[in-house]
Structure formats: C-alpha cells, structure tokens
Design a protein around this motif. Structure first.
Motif, PDB file in Angstrom:
ATOM      1  N   GLY A 341       1.897  -4.152  -6.328  1.00 40.33           N
ATOM      2  CA  GLY A 341       0.823  -5.137  -6.217  1.00 40.33           C
ATOM      3  C   GLY A 341       1.276  -6.536  -6.604  1.00 40.33           C
ATOM      4  O   GLY A 341       0.885  -7.523  -5.971  1.00 40.33           O
ATOM      5  N   GLN A 342       2.107  -6.634  -7.652  1.00 37.95           N
ATOM      6  CA  GLN A 342       2.617  -7.941  -8.065  1.00 37.95           C
ATOM      7  C   GLN A 342       3.471  -8.577  -6.978  1.00 37.95           C
ATOM      8  O   GLN A 342       3.396  -9.784  -6.729  1.00 37.95           O
ATOM      9  N   VAL A 343       4.301  -7.775  -6.313  1.00 38.57           N
ATOM     10  CA  VAL A 343       5.127  -8.299  -5.211  1.00 38.57           C
ATOM     11  C   VAL A 343       4.229  -8.790  -4.079  1.00 38.57           C
ATOM     12  O   VAL A 343       4.434  -9.881  -3.522  1.00 38.57           O
ATOM     13  N   ALA A 344       3.219  -7.993  -3.722  1.00 40.15           N
ATOM     14  CA  ALA A 344       2.341  -8.357  -2.606  1.00 40.15           C
ATOM     15  C   ALA A 344       1.542  -9.617  -2.901  1.00 40.15           C
ATOM     16  O   ALA A 344       1.360 -10.463  -2.013  1.00 40.15           O
ATOM     17  N   ILE A 345       1.055  -9.777  -4.141  1.00 37.30           N
ATOM     18  CA  ILE A 345       0.200 -10.919  -4.477  1.00 37.30           C
ATOM     19  C   ILE A 345       1.024 -12.161  -4.802  1.00 37.30           C
ATOM     20  O   ILE A 345       0.793 -13.239  -4.250  1.00 37.30           O
ATOM     21  N   ASN A 346       2.001 -12.023  -5.701  1.00 38.57           N
ATOM     22  CA  ASN A 346       2.731 -13.188  -6.191  1.00 38.57           C
ATOM     23  C   ASN A 346       3.880 -13.626  -5.292  1.00 38.57           C
ATOM     24  O   ASN A 346       4.315 -14.779  -5.368  1.00 38.57           O
ATOM     25  N   ILE A 347       4.399 -12.716  -4.486  1.00 37.63           N
ATOM     26  CA  ILE A 347       5.496 -13.067  -3.576  1.00 37.63           C
ATOM     27  C   ILE A 347       4.997 -13.117  -2.135  1.00 37.63           C
ATOM     28  O   ILE A 347       5.292 -14.056  -1.397  1.00 37.63           O
ATOM     29  N   GLY A 348       4.231 -12.110  -1.740  1.00 42.77           N
ATOM     30  CA  GLY A 348       3.760 -12.050  -0.360  1.00 42.77           C
ATOM     31  C   GLY A 348       2.515 -12.869  -0.079  1.00 42.77           C
ATOM     32  O   GLY A 348       2.157 -13.075   1.080  1.00 42.77           O
ATOM     33  N   GLY A 349       1.815 -13.339  -1.125  1.00 42.74           N
ATOM     34  CA  GLY A 349       0.637 -14.171  -0.926  1.00 42.74           C
ATOM     35  C   GLY A 349      -0.623 -13.414  -0.556  1.00 42.74           C
ATOM     36  O   GLY A 349      -1.595 -14.008  -0.074  1.00 42.74           O
ATOM     37  N   SER A 350      -0.679 -12.101  -0.804  1.00 40.15           N
ATOM     38  CA  SER A 350      -1.868 -11.318  -0.477  1.00 40.15           C
ATOM     39  C   SER A 350      -2.968 -11.567  -1.511  1.00 40.15           C
ATOM     40  O   SER A 350      -2.712 -12.038  -2.621  1.00 40.15           O
ATOM     41  N   PRO A 404      10.980  -5.362   1.989  1.00 38.28           N
ATOM     42  CA  PRO A 404      11.056  -6.829   1.997  1.00 38.28           C
ATOM     43  C   PRO A 404       9.685  -7.408   1.663  1.00 38.28           C
ATOM     44  O   PRO A 404       8.666  -6.931   2.181  1.00 38.28           O
ATOM     45  N   PRO A 405       9.622  -8.427   0.808  1.00 41.04           N
ATOM     46  CA  PRO A 405       8.312  -8.893   0.315  1.00 41.04           C
ATOM     47  C   PRO A 405       7.378  -9.429   1.387  1.00 41.04           C
ATOM     48  O   PRO A 405       6.160  -9.443   1.188  1.00 41.04           O
ATOM     49  N   HIS A 406       7.914  -9.869   2.519  1.00 40.85           N
ATOM     50  CA  HIS A 406       7.063 -10.438   3.560  1.00 40.85           C
ATOM     51  C   HIS A 406       6.955  -9.527   4.778  1.00 40.85           C
ATOM     52  O   HIS A 406       6.558  -9.976   5.864  1.00 40.85           O
ATOM     53  N   SER A 407       7.290  -8.246   4.612  1.00 39.12           N
ATOM     54  CA  SER A 407       7.187  -7.302   5.728  1.00 39.12           C
ATOM     55  C   SER A 407       5.715  -6.986   5.998  1.00 39.12           C
ATOM     56  O   SER A 407       4.850  -7.147   5.127  1.00 39.12           O
ATOM     57  N   ILE A 408       5.427  -6.542   7.209  1.00 35.98           N
ATOM     58  CA  ILE A 408       4.052  -6.209   7.557  1.00 35.98           C
ATOM     59  C   ILE A 408       3.620  -4.938   6.821  1.00 35.98           C
ATOM     60  O   ILE A 408       4.458  -4.138   6.391  1.00 35.98           O
ATOM     61  N   TYR A 409       2.298  -4.769   6.719  1.00 39.00           N
ATOM     62  CA  TYR A 409       1.744  -3.654   5.949  1.00 39.00           C
ATOM     63  C   TYR A 409       2.127  -2.297   6.509  1.00 39.00           C
ATOM     64  O   TYR A 409       2.422  -1.369   5.751  1.00 39.00           O
ATOM     65  N   TRP A 410       2.143  -2.166   7.841  1.00 32.14           N
ATOM     66  CA  TRP A 410       2.262  -0.846   8.457  1.00 32.14           C
ATOM     67  C   TRP A 410       3.677  -0.283   8.440  1.00 32.14           C
ATOM     68  O   TRP A 410       3.970   0.669   9.143  1.00 32.14           O
ATOM     69  N   THR A 411       4.543  -0.825   7.658  1.00 32.29           N
ATOM     70  CA  THR A 411       5.893  -0.259   7.533  1.00 32.29           C
ATOM     71  C   THR A 411       6.045   0.353   6.144  1.00 32.29           C
ATOM     72  O   THR A 411       5.535   1.427   5.876  1.00 32.29           O
ATOM     73  N   TYR A 412       6.743  -0.337   5.267  1.00 33.84           N
ATOM     74  CA  TYR A 412       7.057   0.200   3.944  1.00 33.84           C
ATOM     75  C   TYR A 412       5.801   0.471   3.113  1.00 33.84           C
ATOM     76  O   TYR A 412       5.661   1.532   2.500  1.00 33.84           O
ATOM     77  N   TYR A 413       4.892  -0.524   3.050  1.00 30.88           N
ATOM     78  CA  TYR A 413       3.757  -0.435   2.136  1.00 30.88           C
ATOM     79  C   TYR A 413       2.853   0.740   2.486  1.00 30.88           C
ATOM     80  O   TYR A 413       2.482   1.540   1.606  1.00 30.88           O
ATOM     81  N   PHE A 414       2.489   0.863   3.747  1.00 28.58           N
ATOM     82  CA  PHE A 414       1.582   1.920   4.174  1.00 28.58           C
ATOM     83  C   PHE A 414       2.142   3.298   3.838  1.00 28.58           C
ATOM     84  O   PHE A 414       1.456   4.138   3.242  1.00 28.58           O
ATOM     85  N   PHE A 415       3.403   3.537   4.203  1.00 32.59           N
ATOM     86  CA  PHE A 415       3.984   4.865   3.979  1.00 32.59           C
ATOM     87  C   PHE A 415       4.259   5.112   2.499  1.00 32.59           C
ATOM     88  O   PHE A 415       4.176   6.251   2.031  1.00 32.59           O
ATOM     89  N   SER A 416       4.544   4.055   1.745  1.00 30.74           N
ATOM     90  CA  SER A 416       4.736   4.225   0.301  1.00 30.74           C
ATOM     91  C   SER A 416       3.440   4.686  -0.361  1.00 30.74           C
ATOM     92  O   SER A 416       3.436   5.616  -1.173  1.00 30.74           O
ATOM     93  N   VAL A 417       2.316   4.051  -0.001  1.00 31.64           N
ATOM     94  CA  VAL A 417       1.014   4.440  -0.544  1.00 31.64           C
ATOM     95  C   VAL A 417       0.666   5.869  -0.136  1.00 31.64           C
ATOM     96  O   VAL A 417       0.212   6.686  -0.950  1.00 31.64           O
ATOM     97  N   LEU A 418       0.887   6.177   1.126  1.00 33.48           N
ATOM     98  CA  LEU A 418       0.527   7.490   1.653  1.00 33.48           C
ATOM     99  C   LEU A 418       1.305   8.608   0.956  1.00 33.48           C
ATOM    100  O   LEU A 418       0.738   9.650   0.598  1.00 33.48           O
ATOM    101  N   ILE A 419       2.600   8.372   0.722  1.00 34.85           N
ATOM    102  CA  ILE A 419       3.470   9.424   0.204  1.00 34.85           C
ATOM    103  C   ILE A 419       3.332   9.591  -1.305  1.00 34.85           C
ATOM    104  O   ILE A 419       3.219  10.710  -1.816  1.00 34.85           O
ATOM    105  N   ILE A 420       3.347   8.483  -2.042  1.00 33.31           N
ATOM    106  CA  ILE A 420       3.359   8.613  -3.498  1.00 33.31           C
ATOM    107  C   ILE A 420       2.055   9.203  -4.028  1.00 33.31           C
ATOM    108  O   ILE A 420       2.023   9.825  -5.097  1.00 33.31           O
TER     109      ILE A 420
END
Length: 519
Positions: A341-350, A404-420
């Motif tokens: 979450g910190q990467v997405a908000i503070n680096i990715g600007g979400s 990568p901090p600016h990658s789209i949601y449907w790659t790393y982030y989506f599958f990371s949430v789904l799996i963990i």
C-alpha cells in the motif's frame, strides 16, 4: 499406518478431566475424539436461522478486528499529515501498536473467558473496543500521542473478542463438519472486514478522518448489544462453580504479568528502534529486559504456576512447527499489506479509495479458501494445507517485491492480492482447528488465544523488523527513489519470511510421513 483423514488432527483430552490443563502431549497425527454427552453442545440444537445469527455474530470478532486494521492502513498518510507526522517509523506505530496489543493480551483474554465466562468477556470486549474507537476519533482535538494510546487500547477489544469468539464456537459445536465450517466462516470473515476497513476508511477520509473511528464506535456498540442476545447460554463446566478468589488464583497472574511485560518490551524495542534509531540506549535496555521477563515467564509456567496460562507441558515438536509456520506466514502478510500500500500511494500516486478497490479480490479468494479448508480438513492432512498456505505467502510476496511501482493494476498487484489471501485464509483455519481439537472443551479460550497471539504478535513484530530494514537502507527517505528502496527492502524481507515458513512446513510434512512409516 493412519489414513489421511487421521493425519495432523491431535487427540482431544476428555472434557471432564480434573486437571487444570491437558497434561499429555498434543499429537497432531491422531484424530481420536472423546465420546460426547447429549446436550453438551447447545449450538447443535439450534435452528438453521438461529445458527446463522449465532455464527454471524461471533464472526464479527474477526470482521471488526480486520476493520480496525484496514481503516488505518488505507488512511495512515492522511491521519499522520493531520498531526504533522511524516516519519515512516512513527506512521508504522499506527498499525503496529494496534496489533501489538492484540497479540500481547489475547492470552489474557482467553484465560479471562475460561474463568469468568466466554460470552461475558466477548460482550465486554466489544464494548471496550467501541469506547476506544470513540477516543481515537476525538483525539483529533488533542494530539498524535492520544491517538496512539487510543489505537493501543483499541487492540484490547479484539484481544478479548477473538479468543472468546473462537472458544464459544469450540464449546457449542460438537467436533465434526459443522464445527469445521464455523471456524472456516470465522476465518473467512477476515477479507470482508479488511475490505470494509479500506472502503469506509477511504470514504470517511475524504470528508473528515475522525468519522472513521466515530462510526466504528457506533457499530461496535450495536454489536455488543446484539451479541448479548444472540449467543446462547454456554455449557457449565465443573470448574465454573468456584468463588471469585479461587478464580483469581487460577488466573496465573504472575505468569500473565511477566508474559505481557516480556511481549510488550520486546516488541516496543523493535518498533521504537525504527523511530528513535538503535543508537539510543533505552532501546537495548527494553530489549534486554524483555528477554529477562521472557525467561521469568517460562520459569513460572514450567515450575511454579498452579494453572499455567500457557501449558507448555502439553506442547510437542509438531505444535512448535505449526507455531512457527503460522508466525512466519502472518508476519509476511503484515509486511506485505502495509508496504504494498505504501508503494502504491507514496510512489505510484494512488488514493486510499483506489487501494480499497484494488483489494476487493481478497473477498472471493479469501472466502473460497477458508470454506475449502473447512471442507477438506479431515480428508487431507492439515500439514499439507499449511504447505499450500506457505506457497501462497511466498508467491504473493514475490509478486509484490518485484512489482514496478508504476505498473498497471492487472499485472503484479492483482495476482499478488489474489494469491497471498489464499495463504491467510488457509493457514488460520487449519491452525485454529488443530488447536481447538487439541484441548478440552473448557480450555477452548486458551487454545484459541494461542493461535491469535501468534497471528497478531507476528504482524506487529514483523512490521518492526521490516521498518528497521527500511530506515537503514533508504538513505533518509527524502527522495522518491530512496523511499522506494526502503519499501523494496521490506518487501524482500517478507519474501524471506515466507520462504522460511515454506521450508519448515515441508519439514513438518516429511516428519509426519517418517512418524507414520515407523509406527
């Protein structure tokens, strides 16, 4: 040779045993159950609608616990900014302080329920949680220090409700599919609570962040009142007909005090070191004192306590493996959920609302995982379910660390949430059912509190370790690239924890096969 349905489920001592704690070792390779007397398990006799209300009410313990975590994770930057706080170590205390209190006091909460009534302590815990949620909201008129204290005292609410909610399920359902499914629903409510926390935290933060905690206080007060009506009378155990003095004697107050002190000092040292740096002598003093009190606690529990709060004589190496696998997995999860979450908000600007939306996959993934465990336990070894959970922790944390901090949601982030989420909602029900089946009916609070202590203390301590890594490699964290370097290091540490847990869970499986082959 035992069948797969008999593997990993420990023998449950008889409920009418006169001892204060189970004296035998907990053999997680046995599935033998005691004979059940009629009317001992009142939930079995409830109608289906009444059971739904009953189990749903108890599931609010896990749901509201995760709400308290999620609503602050999503808005930690907004809250810190209102108090003029930007130091990442101080911000992590908003999360770690809450989890620290839960992990520290759950053993006490479980024992209080065993001695004074699980239903009574459950209702008190909800009311306490409501009170300090209100204080957290009103702290906007005071200071950051009051907010931290409110968060710490908030954690005492789940420390009372979580073990006693699990204990009530263990007492009121006879061993079998319905009991397994009730525990699965309990664990499965976690993702719903996390999403609710993210969603309502983000929404209220758009208006005025204190409404996050004031609305939480109102809802918790309603749950406390509803629980007093919904939870049926619990079976009276032989030891409950005692005087207050006898109950206090059996609380193991010396053990409780030394144990709580050890846990608080040790965890405080690691989390405060992120803020004050290891160069300050009081950090080392707290760490050393924590170790000394820890040794005193174990000496009291082994040699002195009449009714030990942690009956170490009942544990064996198999239970130790379950402990460590649960601890590494949930420490990994705590680091993952904070730093992704910190990467997405503070680096990715979400925004916090975007993060809430991004975590929605935890609902179907977590719910299906928890219910699958409820169906599969007794059909496949619980040790293999632990392995599946550790694989999920490892895969999900690797995706977060390599994203990568600016990658789209449907790659790393989506599958990371789904799996963990699979790791979170397989390891918890498996460990809970193992421990519930391992202790007598009257000690369900103790068995449940051990699991929840490991889960929540691991989250808090893991954040302390990760924060130390972050602040030591981010070169001050003034630039975006430096912040990302610190977040990245913390996420790779979570990968290491998950890898350690996977190795230990595989050793646990191999040990079980070896025991059966030599039996």
């Amino acid at each position: 040779m035992t069948s797969s349905s008999e593997t990993d489920l420990p023998e449950k001592p008889e409920a009418d045993s006169p001892s204060h704690a189970p004296s035998q070792h907990l053999d997680v390779e046995s599935n033998e159950q005691p004979k059940i007397q009629e009317n001992v398990y009142p939930a079995d006799a409830l109608s289906t609608p009444r059971q739904i209300l009953f189990v749903g009410t108890l599931c609010t313990a896990m749901f509201t616990n995760q709400v308290g975590l999620g609503n602050t994770l999503a808005t930690v930057g907004v809250i810190g900014e209102s108090f003029g706080i930007t130091n990442p170590g101080q911000l992590s205390w908003l999360i770690a302080g809450y989890s620290l209190t839960i992990g520290t006091f759950i053993l006490i909460g479980g024992r209080l329920g065993d001695e004074f009534g699980n239903k009574k302590i459950f209702v008190i815990g909800m009311a306490w949680y409501s009170l300090w949620s209100l204080v957290a909201g009103l702290s906007v008129y005071s200071s950051y220090v009051l907010f931290i204290f409110a968060r710490v005292f908030q954690g005492m609410g789940p420390a009372l409700t979580l073990p006693n909610g699990l204990a009530i399920l263990g007492q009121t359902y006879s061993p079998g599919p319905r009991k397994n499914m009730s525990f699965a629903w309990f664990g499965g409510s976690a993702p719903f609570g996390a999403i609710a926390g993210f969603l309502f935290g983000g929404l209220f933060a758009l208006a005025w962040w204190p409404w996050i905690y004031c609305s939480q206080a109102i809802a918790l007060a309603g749950v406390a009142a509803f629980a007093a009506w919904t939870i049926p009378p619990l079976p009276v155990q032989p030891r409950q007909n005692r005087s207050i003095g006898e109950k206090i004697e059996d609380l193991d107050i010396p053990g409780g005090l030394t144990g709580v002190t050890a846990l608080v000092l040790f965890n405080f040292a690691w989390n405060q070191a992120v803020v004050a740096d290891w160069q300050h002598p009081y950090i080392y003093v707290c760490l050393i004192l924590g170790a000394i009190f820890g040794v005193a606690f174990f000496c009291i529990e082994i040699h002195w306590a009449k009714s030990p709060i942690l009956p170490l004589a009942a544990f064996n190496s198999d239970i130790a493996f379950v402990f460590v696998c649960t601890a590494t997995g949930w420490a990994c999860f705590g680091i993952w959920v904070f730093y992704i979450g910190q990467v997405a908000i503070n680096i990715g600007g979400s925004t916090p609302l975007q993060i809430a939306a991004w975590f929605i996959p935890v609902i179907p993934s977590g719910l299906l995982s928890a219910l699958a465990v409820g169906k599969l336990l007794g059909k496949i070894p619980a040790s293999w379910i632990m392995v599946v959970g550790q694989v999920a922790y490892l895969a999900g944390s690797i995706l977060a660390a390599t994203r990568p901090p600016h990658s789209i949601y449907w790659t790393y982030y989506f599958f990371s949430v789904l799996i963990i989420t699979v790791g979170m909602d397989t390891s918890f029900p498996a460990a809970t059912i193992i421990f519930s089946n391992a202790v007598p009916q009257r000690y369900q609070g103790m068995g449940a509190s051990i699991v929840m202590t490991v889960v929540n203390y691991s989250i808090s301590l893991g954040l302390g370790f990760a924060g130390t890594i972050e602040t030591n490699i981010n070169n001050g964290g003034m630039m975006e690239s430096e912040k990302f370097l610190g977040y990245h290091g913390a996420l790779w540490f979570s990968v290491g924890l998950a890898g350690l847990g996977l190795v230990l869970s595989l050793i646990f499986v191999a040990k079980g096969h070896w025991k059966r082959s030599t039996a």
